[in-house]
Every structure is written in structure tokens, then in C-alpha cells.
Write a protein that holds these residues in place. Structure first.
Motif, short mmCIF file in Angstrom:
data_model
loop_
_atom_site.label_atom_id
_atom_site.label_comp_id
_atom_site.label_asym_id
_atom_site.label_seq_id
_atom_site.Cartn_x
_atom_site.Cartn_y
_atom_site.Cartn_z
N VAL A 1 42.63 48.29 9.47
CA VAL A 1 42.98 49.25 10.50
C VAL A 1 41.90 50.33 10.59
O VAL A 1 41.42 50.85 9.57
N GLY A 2 41.47 50.63 11.82
CA GLY A 2 40.44 51.64 12.05
C GLY A 2 39.06 51.06 12.27
O GLY A 2 38.16 51.77 12.74
N ASP A 3 38.86 49.78 11.93
CA ASP A 3 37.55 49.17 12.15
C ASP A 3 37.25 49.07 13.65
O ASP A 3 38.13 48.72 14.45
N GLU A 4 36.02 49.38 14.01
CA GLU A 4 35.56 49.16 15.39
C GLU A 4 35.03 47.73 15.48
O GLU A 4 34.18 47.32 14.68
N PHE B 1 34.77 40.53 15.08
CA PHE B 1 33.71 40.96 14.18
C PHE B 1 33.57 42.47 14.22
O PHE B 1 33.81 43.11 15.25
N LYS B 2 33.13 43.05 13.10
CA LYS B 2 32.87 44.48 13.06
C LYS B 2 31.72 44.83 14.01
O LYS B 2 30.70 44.13 14.04
N LYS B 3 31.90 45.91 14.73
CA LYS B 3 30.88 46.39 15.66
C LYS B 3 29.90 47.29 14.92
O LYS B 3 30.31 48.20 14.20
N PRO B 4 28.61 47.07 15.08
CA PRO B 4 27.64 47.99 14.48
C PRO B 4 27.86 49.41 15.00
O PRO B 4 28.16 49.61 16.18
N PRO B 5 27.70 50.41 14.15
CA PRO B 5 27.98 51.80 14.55
C PRO B 5 27.17 52.26 15.77
O PRO B 5 27.67 53.05 16.57
N LYS B 6 25.95 51.79 15.89
CA LYS B 6 25.10 52.24 17.00
C LYS B 6 25.37 51.49 18.31
O LYS B 6 24.81 51.86 19.35
N MET B 7 26.20 50.47 18.28
CA MET B 7 26.53 49.70 19.49
C MET B 7 27.74 50.33 20.16
O MET B 7 28.81 50.43 19.55
N ALA C 1 29.20 46.25 23.42
CA ALA C 1 29.91 45.28 22.58
C ALA C 1 30.75 44.32 23.42
O ALA C 1 30.86 43.12 23.13
N ALA C 2 31.36 44.85 24.50
CA ALA C 2 32.19 44.02 25.37
C ALA C 2 31.36 43.16 26.32
O ALA C 2 31.92 42.34 27.05
N SER C 3 30.06 43.34 26.31
CA SER C 3 29.17 42.54 27.16
C SER C 3 28.44 41.48 26.36
O SER C 3 27.60 40.76 26.90
N MET D 1 25.96 36.11 13.70
CA MET D 1 25.20 36.93 12.75
C MET D 1 23.72 36.99 13.15
O MET D 1 23.07 38.04 13.04
N GLN D 2 23.18 35.86 13.62
CA GLN D 2 21.79 35.87 14.08
C GLN D 2 21.63 36.75 15.31
O GLN D 2 20.68 37.54 15.41
N LEU D 3 22.56 36.64 16.24
CA LEU D 3 22.50 37.47 17.44
C LEU D 3 22.61 38.95 17.08
O LEU D 3 21.90 39.79 17.65
N MET D 4 23.49 39.28 16.14
CA MET D 4 23.66 40.67 15.73
C MET D 4 22.39 41.20 15.06
O MET D 4 22.01 42.36 15.24
N GLN D 5 21.71 40.34 14.31
CA GLN D 5 20.45 40.76 13.68
C GLN D 5 19.42 41.09 14.75
O GLN D 5 18.75 42.13 14.68
N TRP D 6 19.29 40.21 15.74
CA TRP D 6 18.33 40.45 16.82
C TRP D 6 18.69 41.71 17.60
O TRP D 6 17.82 42.48 17.99
N LEU D 7 19.98 41.90 17.82
CA LEU D 7 20.43 43.10 18.53
C LEU D 7 20.05 44.36 17.75
O LEU D 7 19.53 45.33 18.31
N GLY D 8 20.31 44.32 16.44
CA GLY D 8 19.99 45.46 15.60
C GLY D 8 18.50 45.76 15.55
O GLY D 8 18.09 46.92 15.37
N GLU D 9 17.69 44.72 15.71
CA GLU D 9 16.24 44.87 15.70
C GLU D 9 15.70 45.29 17.07
O GLU D 9 14.49 45.45 17.23
#
Length: 325
Positions: free
Chosen positions: A81-84, A106-112, A117-119, A280-288
Motif C-alpha cells: 500500500v502506497g507504492d506508485e 510494476f513500481k513506477k520510478p520516482p522521476k516518472m 507512466a500511463a503512456s 525491465m529492459q524498457l525501464m532501464q532505457w527509460l531511466g537512461e
């Protein structure tokens, strides 16, 4: 809670905002307070009863959700509960709350932020699954993207370039193609003013495209298939043009090519571990900073019908998002 309800199949004007009972998180589900929900072209088909599955009426459309976990069902270990979070549902996203299967949440990165995230999930999940798992796109190959300025199309342009392909983007206006160039397209084709097959051949020195990504269907599919290279892969993503083309199967024989179906929703549900790896690969690329969804417009929940109408009228470039709470 408030939700968009479809009581009978038809145009977006049939939809209405209603107060309905909040869902409950069952085993292996989480209840999410929805902050944003992406609009995807299948949403326009589902409300008309034209999609490959028809939800039982009445129902709430919407699949691409982002929000905050409100409750957790038994068996869920990776969320609290409380996770974005962001995630995928078959229906129910155009609402203030929705129950989401935990294996596609999945957990949303804080900067997203929530609209981004919905896109993300459906557009990038579909395109990466298509290019990586179904087409097995190789570095140096040529990727042709039809309807390249839409949500999944623009994601395919961006991912194709990131995966080392030469990307040819097609769309119906120079304005849309300008956006495709910004997202990495090497070449562009306006199929309203240029002959598709001959331009593809010209841009590939007569070889043709190794991979064709087709979320459009309709009149341009056969031309694109005829411009596919030897042992090419033609990816069937969807039919935004409104009708399913009839393809002369002798073309696959003459070209030694494959017509490959892509249904990311079933892939995500049937093989969650593989989908997790892709995510996870997509999230890595997004974070980069290598991926960046393009937000066309954000609508409030009570204007969801307007968002769907804009999608149906082919006015959207990138993604449209509904702000739900």
C-alpha cells in the motif's frame, strides 16, 4: 467511485460518467487509485464491439493505468500500500480505482510522472515484444513503420533506432513525419503524397524492408508487403485503418517472408516472466533517457469521450492520456 461506463456498443458519445461500486483486490491483485490512464486505439474498437473480444455490458474501458496502490490481495509480495505503480488491465482503467493483476503491475520510478507512466506499458511493451520476440530485429536491418506517429508506431520508431536498425517512418502528413524524425527515423514517407511501394524500394536500394511494423492495416498493407525484403518479417499489430486487408498469400512464397501476429496483451498474461524481462529492459532505457513517450494531450476523466473521438479522427501524435483522480 466515478468511472466511464459503456452501456451499449457504439461511438464515444455513448459513454457516460457514472458512480459505480469500487472493485476489490482479489488474490494476486492490487487495488490501484488511478491517477492517469493512457488511451489506446483498441479502446475505440472495444466500445464499438469491434475488437477481438467483447466485454460483457456494461463495462469501463481503459487498459494502460498508473496510480497508487490502495490495497493488496493475498499472494502479492512485490507491492505494498502506497507504492506508485503502472500496469495493465483488460478493461476498467477509465475510473478512479481499478484492480490490477499483480504480475503486470510494476513500481513506477520516482522521476516518472503519472501521465508518462500511463503512456508506457502498452505502446512500448507491444513494440518491444514485436521487434525483439516476434521479428528478432537485427542491428543493421531496415525497419519500416506504418502509422509511425501514433502511440505504438512512435514507440517502434524509437525502439527500432535504439536496437540498431535503419528506420523508415510512414504517416499521412508532413507534420506527423516531423515528429517521427525527432524520434529517430532515418527516412520518412508521406503515403498520402508518395507511392508507398516504390519509395520503400528506392530508400532500400531495391532490396525492400527487412521488417514491416503494421498497426494500420487497410489499403497500405499489401503495398508494404510487396516491398518486403527476401526473408522479411511482416508484423501484424492492429487495424487502425478500420478494415482487415486480404493478403495474396503467394507473396509470402515469392519473398520467402513471414507474416507474424503480435498480441502483446496475451503475451503479457501468458508469459509474465518474459514480459517482466522486457519491461525491465524498457525501464532501464527509460531511466537512461533513451526512451521518452510523447504526450499529445491530457484530458480529465469526464472528457474521455473527446479523447477517444480525437483518436478515431487520426488527430493524435504519440499518446493521449486521461487524468482520473
Amino acid at each position: 467511485m466515478k468511472a466511464i461506463v459503456c452501456k451499449q456498443y457504439g461511438p464515444p458519445s455513448n459513454l457516460a460518467v457514472k458512480d459505480i461500486e469500487s472493485p476489490v483486490a482479489k488474490d494476486h491483485e492490487v487495488l490501484v487509485t488511478v491517477k492517469a490512464c493512457g488511451v489506446n486505439f483498441p479502446d475505440t474498437l472495444i466500445i464499438q464491439g469491434l475488437y477481438q473480444f467483447k466485454p460483457e455490458l456494461p463495462f469501463t474501458p481503459g487498459s494502460d493505468v498508473a496510480g497508487i496502490v490502495k490495497a493488496v490481495g493475498s499472494g502479492v509480495k512485490h507491492l505494498k500500500v502506497g507504492d506508485e505503480v503502472f500496469g495493465f488491465v483488460m478493461q476498467g482503467g477509465y475510473a478512479e480505482e481499478v484492480a490490477v493483476p499483480a504480475n503486470v503491475c510494476f513500481k513506477k520510478p520516482p522521476k516518472m510522472d503519472f501521465p508518462i507512466a500511463a503512456s508506457f506499458m502498452i505502446a512500448y511493451g507491444t513494440s518491444y515484444h514485436a521487434l525483439k520476440d516476434r521479428a528478432k530485429l537485427k542491428e543493421g536491418e531496415t525497419l519500416l513503420v506504418l502509422g509511425a506517429s501514433g502511440g505504438v508506431g512512435l514507440a517502434a520508431v524509437e525502439l527500432g533506432k535504439l536496437m540498431g536498425a535503419k528506420v523508415i517512418a510512414t504517416a499521412s502528413s508532413d507534420e506527423k513525419l516531423k515528429l517521427c524524425k525527432q524520434y529517430g527515423a532515418d527516412e520518412v514517407i508521406n503515403y498520402k503524397t508518395e507511392e508507398l511501394k516504390s519509395r520503400i524500394k528506392e530508400l532500400t536500394d531495391g532490396k525492400g524492408a527487412d521488417v514491416v511494423y503494421d498497426p494500420v492495416g487497410g489499403d497500405y498493407s499489401e503495398s508494404a508487403l510487396r516491398a518486403t525484403a527476401w526473408e522479411g518479417r511482416y508484423l501484424v499489430i492492429g487495424f487502425a485503418a478500420g478494415h482487415i486487408p486480404k493478403i495474396p498469400l503467394n507473396l509470402t512464397l515469392l519473398k520467402g517472408c513471414s507474416i507474424v501476429g503480435v498480441f502483446w496483451g496475451n503475451f503479457a498474461m501468458k508469459t509474465p516472466k518474459k514480459n517482466l524481462e522486457n519491461t525491465m529492459q524498457l525501464m532501464q532505457w527509460l531511466g537512461e533517457g533513451k526512451l521518452k513517450p510523447h504526450i499529445h494531450k491530457i484530458y480529465p476523466l469526464d472528457q474521455a469521450s473527446n479523447a477517444l473521438e480525437e483518436m478515431m479522427e487520426r488527430k493524435v501524435r504519440g499518446k493521449v492520456v486521461i487524468q482520473c483522480s
